[in-house]
Write a protein that holds these residues in place. Structure first.
Motif, mmCIF file in Angstrom:
data_model
loop_
_atom_site.group_PDB
_atom_site.id
_atom_site.type_symbol
_atom_site.label_atom_id
_atom_site.label_comp_id
_atom_site.label_asym_id
_atom_site.label_seq_id
_atom_site.Cartn_x
_atom_site.Cartn_y
_atom_site.Cartn_z
ATOM 1 N N ASP A 1 1.763 6.239 18.244
ATOM 2 C CA ASP A 1 3.029 5.561 18.580
ATOM 3 C C ASP A 1 2.820 4.055 18.785
ATOM 4 N N GLU A 2 1.672 3.529 18.341
ATOM 5 C CA GLU A 2 1.422 2.091 18.516
ATOM 6 C C GLU A 2 1.649 1.326 17.218
ATOM 7 N N LEU A 3 2.191 0.121 17.373
ATOM 8 C CA LEU A 3 2.323 -0.808 16.256
ATOM 9 C C LEU A 3 1.423 -2.002 16.507
ATOM 10 N N GLN B 1 -7.904 -10.666 -8.794
ATOM 11 C CA GLN B 1 -7.151 -9.421 -8.840
ATOM 12 C C GLN B 1 -8.011 -8.187 -9.023
ATOM 13 N N SER B 2 -9.048 -8.080 -8.220
ATOM 14 C CA SER B 2 -9.827 -6.840 -8.270
ATOM 15 C C SER B 2 -10.078 -6.386 -6.838
ATOM 16 N N ILE B 3 -10.405 -5.131 -6.689
ATOM 17 C CA ILE B 3 -10.827 -4.630 -5.378
ATOM 18 C C ILE B 3 -12.282 -5.046 -5.209
ATOM 19 N N PRO C 1 -11.989 0.005 4.015
ATOM 20 C CA PRO C 1 -13.166 -0.850 4.266
ATOM 21 C C PRO C 1 -13.254 -2.011 3.279
ATOM 22 N N ALA C 2 -12.384 -1.998 2.246
ATOM 23 C CA ALA C 2 -12.402 -3.075 1.251
ATOM 24 C C ALA C 2 -11.337 -4.138 1.518
ATOM 25 N N GLY C 3 -10.568 -4.010 2.591
ATOM 26 C CA GLY C 3 -9.512 -4.998 2.880
ATOM 27 C C GLY C 3 -10.106 -6.399 3.005
ATOM 28 N N ASP C 4 -9.531 -7.335 2.284
ATOM 29 C CA ASP C 4 -10.170 -8.662 2.187
ATOM 30 C C ASP C 4 -10.140 -9.466 3.481
ATOM 31 N N ASP D 1 11.147 0.836 9.072
ATOM 32 C CA ASP D 1 11.139 -0.482 8.435
ATOM 33 C C ASP D 1 10.818 -1.551 9.495
ATOM 34 N N LEU D 2 9.674 -2.202 9.341
ATOM 35 C CA LEU D 2 9.295 -3.227 10.332
ATOM 36 C C LEU D 2 9.892 -4.586 9.996
ATOM 37 N N THR D 3 10.410 -4.746 8.796
ATOM 38 C CA THR D 3 10.794 -6.092 8.346
ATOM 39 C C THR D 3 11.900 -6.759 9.168
ATOM 40 N N ASP E 1 0.843 -1.206 0.000
ATOM 41 C CA ASP E 1 0.000 0.000 0.000
ATOM 42 C C ASP E 1 0.874 1.251 0.000
ATOM 43 N N VAL E 2 1.886 1.266 0.868
ATOM 44 C CA VAL E 2 2.720 2.473 0.994
ATOM 45 C C VAL E 2 3.331 2.872 -0.352
ATOM 46 N N TYR E 3 3.883 1.905 -1.073
ATOM 47 C CA TYR E 3 4.561 2.256 -2.333
ATOM 48 C C TYR E 3 3.574 2.805 -3.364
ATOM 49 N N VAL E 4 2.347 2.276 -3.330
ATOM 50 C CA VAL E 4 1.336 2.784 -4.267
ATOM 51 C C VAL E 4 1.017 4.245 -3.951
ATOM 52 N N TYR E 5 0.827 4.539 -2.660
ATOM 53 C CA TYR E 5 0.532 5.936 -2.287
ATOM 54 C C TYR E 5 1.722 6.846 -2.618
ATOM 55 N N GLY F 1 -0.488 -4.996 7.818
ATOM 56 C CA GLY F 1 -0.632 -3.884 6.869
ATOM 57 C C GLY F 1 -2.054 -3.789 6.342
ATOM 58 N N ASN F 2 -2.694 -4.928 6.117
ATOM 59 C CA ASN F 2 -4.081 -4.934 5.633
ATOM 60 C C ASN F 2 -5.003 -4.262 6.656
ATOM 61 N N ILE F 3 -4.730 -4.547 7.939
ATOM 62 C CA ILE F 3 -5.542 -3.938 9.001
ATOM 63 C C ILE F 3 -5.210 -2.449 9.108
ATOM 64 N N ALA F 4 -3.910 -2.145 9.236
ATOM 65 C CA ALA F 4 -3.510 -0.754 9.507
ATOM 66 C C ALA F 4 -3.822 0.171 8.331
ATOM 67 N N ASN F 5 -3.860 -0.373 7.129
ATOM 68 C CA ASN F 5 -4.222 0.449 5.974
ATOM 69 C C ASN F 5 -5.668 0.941 6.091
ATOM 70 N N ALA F 6 -6.470 0.124 6.819
ATOM 71 C CA ALA F 6 -7.816 0.565 7.249
ATOM 72 C C ALA F 6 -8.780 0.857 6.115
ATOM 73 N N GLU G 1 -7.262 -14.333 -2.202
ATOM 74 C CA GLU G 1 -7.917 -13.308 -3.035
ATOM 75 C C GLU G 1 -7.183 -11.975 -3.011
ATOM 76 N N VAL G 2 -6.158 -11.853 -2.164
ATOM 77 C CA VAL G 2 -5.448 -10.563 -2.068
ATOM 78 C C VAL G 2 -4.481 -10.449 -3.250
ATOM 79 N N GLY G 3 -4.864 -9.621 -4.219
ATOM 80 C CA GLY G 3 -4.002 -9.414 -5.380
ATOM 81 C C GLY G 3 -3.603 -10.729 -6.032
ATOM 82 N N ALA G 4 -2.400 -10.751 -6.591
ATOM 83 C CA ALA G 4 -1.872 -11.968 -7.215
ATOM 84 C C ALA G 4 -0.784 -12.532 -6.307
#
Ligand SMILES: Cc1cc2nc3c(=O)[nH]c(=O)nc-3n(C[C@H](O)[C@H](O)[C@H](O)COP(=O)(O)OP(=O)(O)OC[C@H]3O[C@@H](n4cnc5c(N)ncnc54)[C@H](O)[C@@H]3O)c2cc1C
Length: 296
Positions: A168-170, A196-198, A125-128, A57-59, A40-44, A118-123, A104-107
């Protein structure tokens, strides 16, 4: 406007403690934006919609990884990718709706990077994964330099793209209790095309049947039909005590208008989304009627 990459700063923490301290300290100036899979971040960033210049970086954080199966459920690290979730043996056996959502999340490329945290934090309403977490009574584990706490998933969304999290929460993990015995799960995403659709409407259902076959508990959770993922509680109530089937579906469908408020947008209109939501509940109740005793 798109920021040149050379102007962006990436903080690579040594440990969760270090990450939480850095995040907390950043609030005094520019808040560090957590970065997990980046899908999501890179798309924005690419679209010039993300003014943030500092990223966390959380990785490297091993504390946010792994899926732990316990006696009463599973705890899924926030950095677990949908690929990892879809391949986990216990998740596959006990949470087929989460596995279906993960697929179903993307490819594949997206599933290999996109994390559940990330799916949750992106928030969106369409997150699968969100209706699945809602239907399964998930709890979200969060931490900050000030301590740890747990947020029930149905209290997480305060409004459109607004989560009950402090800056400040993760998110560290998601806990999912095993569904009760004789439960019947169902998941389906309806989009513009097969893959591959929203989502236009994304749905997860969970019924618990008594020994006599009557419905003891019902959870009907939707995404993309309201500003936040929602439980259709009026529709759920119409199901209690009855048997799954077409009669039950008609009652639930009639009640749905009190639970969901789809909007017209570029992907679909309100009437279509209402009709699809009712159809999904009906499909679920047909499947449930055909299952004799539930799965678990
Ligand atoms: C081509 C494409 C297709 C997609 N298809 C789908 C789809 O079908 N269904 C769907 O639901 N999504 C889809 N997405 C969106 C995206 O892949 C998911 O939302 C994904 O789960 C985001 O996870 P991530 O790890 O990449 O998050 P990131 O992009 O790293 O982060 C997303 C947001 O969450 C925050 N964040 C991340 N982790 C944490 C954490 N642990 N604690 C606190 N905040 C955190 C970040 O700061 C950011 O605001 C798609 C994206 C792309 C590019």
């Amino acid at each position: 406007m798109r920021s040149p990459l050379s102007t962006l700063e990436l903080v690579r923490p040594r440990s969760l403690e270090h990450a939480l301290e850095a995040l907390h300290a950043s609030l005094a100036a520019e808040r560090l934006t957590p970065l997990a899979g980046g899908t999501d971040v890179y798309v924005y960033l690419n679209a010039g919609q993300l003014p943030a210049r500092r990223y966390l970086d959380l990785t490297p954080l091993a504390e946010l990884r792994g899926i732990l199966a316990k006696r009463d459920g599973v705890t899924i690290g926030a950095l677990s990718t949908f690929r990892e979730i879809g391949r986990h043996a216990v998740v596959r056996r006990r949470f087929p709706s989460l596995v279906a959502a993960a697929a179903e999340v993307g490819a594949w490329q997206i599933q290999a990077r996109a994390t559940i945290g990330g799916n949750i934090a992106n928030a969106s309403p369409a997150g699968d994964s969100l209706p699945v977490l809602l239907a399964h009574d998930a709890a979200v584990h969060v931490r900050s330099a000030r301590g740890a706490r747990e947020v029930a998933f149905d209290r997480l969304f305060r409004g459109y793209r607004d989560l009950a999290l402090e800056p400040d929460e993760l998110i560290t993990a998601i806990a999912l209790p095993f569904p009760p015995p004789r439960s019947i799960p169902f998941f389906r995403k309806v989009g513009t095309r097969r893959a591959q659709s929203i989502s236009k409407v994304v749905f997860c259902g969970l019924l618990v049947r008594g020994a006599n076959g009557a419905i003891q508990a019902a959870r009907l959770a939707f995404g993309s039909v309201a500003p936040v993922p929602v439980r259709a509680r009026h529709a759920e109530r119409t199901l209690i005590g009855g048997k799954p089937g077409l009669g039950a579906a008609a009652r639930a469908r009639a009640a749905l208008a009190r639970d969901i408020a789809p909007i017209d947008d570029i992907r679909s209109d309100r009437d279509y989304r209402m009709a699809v939501a009712g159809n999904l509940v009906e499909q679920f109740l047909r499947v449930a009627a055909a299952e004799k005793d539930g799965r678990h």
